[in-house]
Design a protein around this motif. Structure first.
Motif, PDB file in Angstrom:
ATOM      1  N   PRO A 292       0.830  -1.210   0.000  1.00 59.23           N
ATOM      2  CA  PRO A 292       0.000   0.000   0.000  1.00 59.23           C
ATOM      3  C   PRO A 292       0.861   1.255   0.000  1.00 59.23           C
ATOM      4  CG  PRO A 292       0.072  -0.896   2.200  1.00 59.23           C
ATOM      5  CD  PRO A 292       0.803  -1.884   1.320  1.00 59.23           C
ATOM      6  N   VAL A 293       1.459   1.547  -1.137  1.00 62.96           N
ATOM      7  CA  VAL A 293       2.406   2.655  -1.250  1.00 62.96           C
ATOM      8  C   VAL A 293       1.671   3.962  -1.517  1.00 62.96           C
ATOM      9  CG1 VAL A 293       4.341   3.564  -2.575  1.00 62.96           C
ATOM     10  CG2 VAL A 293       4.220   1.128  -2.057  1.00 62.96           C
ATOM     11  N   LYS A 294       2.069   4.993  -0.780  1.00 58.68           N
ATOM     12  CA  LYS A 294       1.491   6.318  -0.984  1.00 58.68           C
ATOM     13  C   LYS A 294       2.393   7.201  -1.815  1.00 58.68           C
ATOM     14  CE  LYS A 294      -0.660  10.154   1.460  1.00 58.68           C
ATOM     15  NZ  LYS A 294      -1.072  10.688   2.781  1.00 58.68           N
ATOM     16  N   ASP A 295       3.704   7.053  -1.624  1.00 59.95           N
ATOM     17  CA  ASP A 295       4.614   7.970  -2.293  1.00 59.95           C
ATOM     18  C   ASP A 295       5.986   7.332  -2.415  1.00 59.95           C
ATOM     19  OD1 ASP A 295       5.365  10.385  -3.485  1.00 59.95           O
ATOM     20  OD2 ASP A 295       6.117  11.185  -1.594  1.00 59.95           O
ATOM     21  N   ILE A 296       6.703   7.686  -3.467  1.00 55.35           N
ATOM     22  CA  ILE A 296       8.087   7.255  -3.659  1.00 55.35           C
ATOM     23  C   ILE A 296       8.911   8.486  -4.019  1.00 55.35           C
ATOM     24  CG2 ILE A 296       9.686   5.855  -5.013  1.00 55.35           C
ATOM     25  CD1 ILE A 296       7.453   3.862  -5.483  1.00 55.35           C
ATOM     26  N   GLN A 297      10.044   8.661  -3.333  1.00 60.35           N
ATOM     27  CA  GLN A 297      10.912   9.803  -3.581  1.00 60.35           C
ATOM     28  C   GLN A 297      12.351   9.342  -3.761  1.00 60.35           C
ATOM     29  OE1 GLN A 297       9.940  12.950  -3.922  1.00 60.35           O
ATOM     30  NE2 GLN A 297       7.782  12.639  -3.360  1.00 60.35           N
ATOM     31  N   GLU A 298      13.101  10.107  -4.536  1.00 60.11           N
ATOM     32  CA  GLU A 298      14.535   9.855  -4.652  1.00 60.11           C
ATOM     33  C   GLU A 298      15.221  10.194  -3.337  1.00 60.11           C
ATOM     34  OE1 GLU A 298      15.774  12.290  -7.901  1.00 60.11           O
ATOM     35  OE2 GLU A 298      15.438  10.703  -9.381  1.00 60.11           O
ATOM     36  N   THR A 299      16.381   9.598  -3.098  1.00 65.58           N
ATOM     37  CA  THR A 299      17.196   9.942  -1.935  1.00 65.58           C
ATOM     38  C   THR A 299      18.593  10.342  -2.424  1.00 65.58           C
ATOM     39  OG1 THR A 299      18.244   7.784  -1.557  1.00 65.58           O
ATOM     40  CG2 THR A 299      15.997   8.086  -0.692  1.00 65.58           C
ATOM     41  N   PRO A 300      19.397  10.958  -1.556  1.00 63.69           N
ATOM     42  CA  PRO A 300      20.780  11.277  -1.945  1.00 63.69           C
ATOM     43  C   PRO A 300      21.623  10.027  -2.159  1.00 63.69           C
ATOM     44  CG  PRO A 300      20.093  12.572  -0.043  1.00 63.69           C
ATOM     45  CD  PRO A 300      19.058  11.509  -0.235  1.00 63.69           C
ATOM     46  N   LEU A 301      21.135   8.884  -1.692  1.00 67.00           N
ATOM     47  CA  LEU A 301      21.861   7.619  -1.843  1.00 67.00           C
ATOM     48  C   LEU A 301      21.602   7.075  -3.246  1.00 67.00           C
ATOM     49  CD1 LEU A 301      23.615   5.641  -0.175  1.00 67.00           C
ATOM     50  CD2 LEU A 301      21.508   4.454   0.439  1.00 67.00           C
ATOM     51  N   ASP A 302      22.611   7.062  -4.062  1.00 71.48           N
ATOM     52  CA  ASP A 302      22.460   6.704  -5.471  1.00 71.48           C
ATOM     53  C   ASP A 302      21.837   5.314  -5.632  1.00 71.48           C
ATOM     54  OD1 ASP A 302      22.741   7.065  -8.247  1.00 71.48           O
ATOM     55  OD2 ASP A 302      24.584   5.878  -8.244  1.00 71.48           O
ATOM     56  N   GLY A 303      20.735   5.262  -6.382  1.00 70.14           N
ATOM     57  CA  GLY A 303      20.103   3.992  -6.681  1.00 70.14           C
ATOM     58  C   GLY A 303      19.087   3.528  -5.655  1.00 70.14           C
ATOM     59  N   PHE A 304      18.883   4.308  -4.583  1.00 69.82           N
ATOM     60  CA  PHE A 304      17.912   3.926  -3.562  1.00 69.82           C
ATOM     61  C   PHE A 304      16.823   4.981  -3.441  1.00 69.82           C
ATOM     62  CE2 PHE A 304      20.278   0.329  -2.419  1.00 69.82           C
ATOM     63  CZ  PHE A 304      19.522  -0.421  -1.516  1.00 69.82           C
ATOM     64  N   TYR A 305      15.621   4.505  -3.119  1.00 65.73           N
ATOM     65  CA  TYR A 305      14.444   5.378  -3.066  1.00 65.73           C
ATOM     66  C   TYR A 305      13.752   5.224  -1.711  1.00 65.73           C
ATOM     67  CZ  TYR A 305      15.156   5.721  -8.060  1.00 65.73           C
ATOM     68  OH  TYR A 305      15.711   5.956  -9.283  1.00 65.73           O
ATOM     69  N   GLU A 306      13.141   6.326  -1.270  1.00 70.84           N
ATOM     70  CA  GLU A 306      12.335   6.293  -0.056  1.00 70.84           C
ATOM     71  C   GLU A 306      10.897   5.959  -0.438  1.00 70.84           C
ATOM     72  OE1 GLU A 306      11.967   9.289   3.592  1.00 70.84           O
ATOM     73  OE2 GLU A 306      10.691   9.874   1.907  1.00 70.84           O
ATOM     74  N   VAL A 307      10.334   4.954   0.207  1.00 77.26           N
ATOM     75  CA  VAL A 307       8.955   4.533  -0.042  1.00 77.26           C
ATOM     76  C   VAL A 307       8.133   4.848   1.201  1.00 77.26           C
ATOM     77  CG1 VAL A 307       7.431   2.608  -0.570  1.00 77.26           C
ATOM     78  CG2 VAL A 307       9.723   2.699  -1.596  1.00 77.26           C
ATOM     79  N   ARG A 308       7.061   5.595   1.020  1.00 71.16           N
ATOM     80  CA  ARG A 308       6.158   5.910   2.131  1.00 71.16           C
ATOM     81  C   ARG A 308       4.863   5.157   1.928  1.00 71.16           C
ATOM     82  NH1 ARG A 308       2.801  10.648   3.042  1.00 71.16           N
ATOM     83  NH2 ARG A 308       3.779  11.594   1.228  1.00 71.16           N
ATOM     84  N   LEU A 309       4.442   4.414   2.943  1.00 72.32           N
ATOM     85  CA  LEU A 309       3.247   3.597   2.865  1.00 72.32           C
ATOM     86  C   LEU A 309       2.015   4.377   3.333  1.00 72.32           C
ATOM     87  CD1 LEU A 309       4.678   0.272   4.334  1.00 72.32           C
ATOM     88  CD2 LEU A 309       4.573   0.988   1.936  1.00 72.32           C
ATOM     89  N   GLU A 310       0.846   3.867   3.004  1.00 71.23           N
ATOM     90  CA  GLU A 310      -0.399   4.485   3.446  1.00 71.23           C
ATOM     91  C   GLU A 310      -0.498   4.512   4.972  1.00 71.23           C
ATOM     92  OE1 GLU A 310      -2.518   6.019   1.715  1.00 71.23           O
ATOM     93  OE2 GLU A 310      -2.228   5.361  -0.357  1.00 71.23           O
ATOM     94  N   THR A 311       0.201   3.613   5.645  1.00 71.91           N
ATOM     95  CA  THR A 311       0.187   3.561   7.109  1.00 71.91           C
ATOM     96  C   THR A 311       1.040   4.653   7.731  1.00 71.91           C
ATOM     97  OG1 THR A 311       2.074   2.058   7.113  1.00 71.91           O
ATOM     98  CG2 THR A 311      -0.126   1.069   7.087  1.00 71.91           C
ATOM     99  N   GLY A 312       1.842   5.368   6.907  1.00 76.76           N
ATOM    100  CA  GLY A 312       2.763   6.375   7.420  1.00 76.76           C
ATOM    101  C   GLY A 312       4.166   5.838   7.609  1.00 76.76           C
ATOM    102  N   GLU A 313       4.362   4.525   7.510  1.00 80.86           N
ATOM    103  CA  GLU A 313       5.683   3.935   7.672  1.00 80.86           C
ATOM    104  C   GLU A 313       6.530   4.159   6.410  1.00 80.86           C
ATOM    105  OE1 GLU A 313       4.803   0.119  10.451  1.00 80.86           O
ATOM    106  OE2 GLU A 313       3.674   0.286   8.600  1.00 80.86           O
ATOM    107  N   ARG A 314       7.850   4.109   6.592  1.00 82.64           N
ATOM    108  CA  ARG A 314       8.788   4.353   5.492  1.00 82.64           C
ATOM    109  C   ARG A 314       9.863   3.278   5.473  1.00 82.64           C
ATOM    110  NH1 ARG A 314       8.633  10.166   4.315  1.00 82.64           N
ATOM    111  NH2 ARG A 314       7.181  11.134   5.772  1.00 82.64           N
ATOM    112  N   PHE A 315      10.390   3.044   4.289  1.00 86.15           N
ATOM    113  CA  PHE A 315      11.580   2.222   4.152  1.00 86.15           C
ATOM    114  C   PHE A 315      12.282   2.634   2.864  1.00 86.15           C
ATOM    115  CE2 PHE A 315       8.163  -0.106   2.079  1.00 86.15           C
ATOM    116  CZ  PHE A 315       8.738  -0.587   0.906  1.00 86.15           C
ATOM    117  N   TYR A 316      13.450   2.037   2.627  1.00 86.77           N
ATOM    118  CA  TYR A 316      14.253   2.386   1.454  1.00 86.77           C
ATOM    119  C   TYR A 316      14.487   1.135   0.621  1.00 86.77           C
ATOM    120  CZ  TYR A 316      14.890   6.556   4.229  1.00 86.77           C
ATOM    121  OH  TYR A 316      14.646   7.688   4.965  1.00 86.77           O
TER     122      TYR A 316
END
Length: 246
Positions: free
Chosen positions: A42-66
């Motif tokens: 249940p992904v709400k948003d995906i953003q780039e990060t300064p870490l090359d090749g990795f993305y921040e994923v924000r879930l509908e629950t408010g939790e995040r991971f990379y």
């Protein structure tokens, strides 16, 4: 230690919905790949990060991971930048920005507001519960906060859930003709009168608080989205807001 997001530990999965995420080929590719055990998250948003090749994923629950662009490797925890002035918690910055944005969207009509006679210099938002002793202690500081130019806006967070005494009392507060007066009455153990069947935002604010990381009351949110858990004396709050020398 950071806990693993519930959805990664076997929670509920829903279909991906990315109306605005397919802005770049890599993110579009990730939206197609991001699944656990063949089920979409249940992904709400995906953003780039300064870490090359990795993305921040924000879930509908408010939790995040990379994750990498293939969705093959997942990192759970905070991302820090090793800057010249020391470590900078980039995950915290993102959480604060989201918190500030979502709270700014709540109209005054859905808040219980305490402000002084003069134009406020700052505004804090407090997730509160009328059955919480430390919330009562913080409320005793409200006149002093108002004197210092700090407006206090209350949102509801019944810590025992929507079937608790706190939820019932908070609903009565929001349904009262004068919610601020009803809020003070509740903390003075004078008993609340009136129904709680009006169209009130208590349950919505309770779920919002959980999404924004509220784990107990009072939870004080500063204008920049930083969250300060627990009771904080008025002078300390003024210092956090940069108002002590004004």
């Amino acid at each position: 230690m950071k806990r693993i997001p519930r959805v990664l530990a076997g929670g509920i999965f829903t279909a991906l919905s990315f109306p605005a995420l397919a802005q770049d080929p890599a993110i579009e590719r990730l939206t197609e790949n991001l699944a656990v055990d063949g089920r979409s998250m249940p992904v709400k948003d995906i953003q780039e990060t300064p870490l090359d090749g990795f993305y921040e994923v924000r879930l509908e629950t408010g939790e995040r991971f990379y994750t990498d662009v293939e969705g093959s490797y997942l990192l759970v925890g905070d991302l820090y930048e090793n800057a010249e002035g020391g470590l900078v918690n980039l995950s915290d910055q993102a959480r604060n920005a989201e918190r500030a944005e979502r709270l700014a969207a709540i109209p005054d009509s859905q808040r219980v507001i305490f402000r002084g006679v003069d134009e406020p210099k700052a505004r804090i938002t407090v997730f509160t519960d009328t059955t919480c002793p430390y919330c009562r202690r913080l409320h005793e500081e409200v006149p002093r906060l108002n004197e210092m130019g700090i407006e206090v806006d209350y949102l509801a967070f019944p810590r025992g859930g929507m079937s608790s005494q706190g939820a019932r009392e908070l609903q009565q507060v929001w349904c009262a003709d004068n919610p601020s007066e009803a809020m003070s009455t509740a903390w003075h153990d004078e008993g609340l009168e009136g129904d709680r069947s009006c169209d009130n935002p208590v349950e919505e604010q309770y779920h919002l608080g959980m999404q924004l990381g509220v784990q107990g009351t009072p939870a004080i949110v500063l204008p920049d989205g930083r969250m300060v858990p627990g009771y904080v004396p008025a002078e300390r709050l003024a210092s956090l807001l940069g108002l002590n020398n004004q």
